[in-house]
Write a protein that holds these residues in place. Sequence first.
Motif, mmCIF file in Angstrom:
data_model
loop_
_atom_site.group_PDB
_atom_site.id
_atom_site.type_symbol
_atom_site.label_atom_id
_atom_site.label_comp_id
_atom_site.label_asym_id
_atom_site.label_seq_id
_atom_site.Cartn_x
_atom_site.Cartn_y
_atom_site.Cartn_z
ATOM 1 N N SER A 26 -11.077 33.684 -20.857
ATOM 2 C CA SER A 26 -10.878 35.115 -21.030
ATOM 3 C C SER A 26 -11.088 35.877 -19.730
ATOM 4 O O SER A 26 -10.569 36.962 -19.560
ATOM 5 C CB SER A 26 -11.815 35.659 -22.102
ATOM 6 N N ASN A 32 -9.079 42.834 -17.965
ATOM 7 C CA ASN A 32 -8.992 42.896 -19.410
ATOM 8 C C ASN A 32 -9.565 41.643 -20.069
ATOM 9 O O ASN A 32 -8.865 40.954 -20.802
ATOM 10 C CB ASN A 32 -7.542 43.099 -19.864
ATOM 11 N N ALA A 34 -11.213 39.555 -22.840
ATOM 12 C CA ALA A 34 -11.341 39.762 -24.279
ATOM 13 C C ALA A 34 -12.802 39.720 -24.683
ATOM 14 O O ALA A 34 -13.590 38.995 -24.100
ATOM 15 C CB ALA A 34 -10.564 38.670 -25.018
ATOM 16 N N ASN A 37 -16.446 44.073 -24.679
ATOM 17 C CA ASN A 37 -16.132 45.118 -23.705
ATOM 18 C C ASN A 37 -16.611 46.462 -24.223
ATOM 19 O O ASN A 37 -16.916 46.627 -25.375
ATOM 20 C CB ASN A 37 -14.620 45.208 -23.485
ATOM 21 N N ASP A 69 -11.194 46.989 -25.842
ATOM 22 C CA ASP A 69 -9.960 46.214 -25.921
ATOM 23 C C ASP A 69 -8.842 46.978 -26.625
ATOM 24 O O ASP A 69 -9.096 47.886 -27.408
ATOM 25 C CB ASP A 69 -10.200 44.899 -26.663
ATOM 26 N N LYS A 70 -7.610 46.571 -26.359
ATOM 27 C CA LYS A 70 -6.432 47.146 -26.985
ATOM 28 C C LYS A 70 -6.205 46.490 -28.342
ATOM 29 O O LYS A 70 -6.410 45.295 -28.517
ATOM 30 C CB LYS A 70 -5.197 46.922 -26.111
ATOM 31 N N ASP A 101 -5.666 51.242 -25.319
ATOM 32 C CA ASP A 101 -5.055 50.508 -24.209
ATOM 33 C C ASP A 101 -5.911 49.304 -23.835
ATOM 34 O O ASP A 101 -6.966 49.086 -24.400
ATOM 35 C CB ASP A 101 -4.839 51.436 -23.008
ATOM 36 N N GLU A 102 -5.431 48.544 -22.872
ATOM 37 C CA GLU A 102 -6.163 47.363 -22.387
ATOM 38 C C GLU A 102 -7.526 47.795 -21.853
ATOM 39 O O GLU A 102 -7.681 48.913 -21.361
ATOM 40 C CB GLU A 102 -5.384 46.676 -21.258
ATOM 41 N N GLY A 104 -9.916 48.489 -19.361
ATOM 42 C CA GLY A 104 -9.722 48.730 -17.939
ATOM 43 C C GLY A 104 -11.002 48.959 -17.173
ATOM 44 O O GLY A 104 -10.982 49.436 -16.055
ATOM 45 N N ASP A 110 -11.070 55.485 -23.556
ATOM 46 C CA ASP A 110 -10.312 55.069 -24.731
ATOM 47 C C ASP A 110 -10.349 56.110 -25.839
ATOM 48 O O ASP A 110 -9.424 56.192 -26.629
ATOM 49 C CB ASP A 110 -10.858 53.745 -25.264
#
Length: 161
Positions: A26, A32, A34, A37, A69-70, A101-102, A104, A110
């Motif tokens: 990951s 990004n 996984a 986060n 995470d997205k 979104d991813e 970042g 977010d």
Amino acid sequence: MTTRSRVGRTLAVGLATAAALLVPSSLAVAGNPAGDNGTVKIDGVVFDEAPDNQPHVGCVFQVDFYGFDKGMLNATVTFEAHPPTGRDVLLEKDKIFIGEDEAGGGTDVDAQETYDLSPFLASYMAHPQQGFHVKLTVKAQGSIGADTKYKTFWIQSCRIS
């Protein structure tokens, strides 16, 4: 090839293999990874997108979500009275979409949600210098491992009727 160079080559290949096994796949996706986060910050008026945490806010404040995470991911937000204000008494509960979104990093906003807890604090006595002590618990979907985030902060300057 000499015995010394074979040993050196074998050692180098072995170390490279061991290092590859220790690094989770990951982490191979820069910016990004996984899993676990995201961070949560308390933001007082004037609202901004800077990832600073303000532990003393007025009645109206924001909870800012960074680096999640997205995906179709939501966070459950719970506010509780915290000693000396009260002992783990639910003030408000909410659900916020955080998978915009991813992931970042720490400056990737977010979600931002504005709250006013003054109606819920009406039955509590404010600390004379600090105000009301509140505990925020955020359970974020999609995290691997520790998916719960905590903040304690003070709410000041409330005119509670």
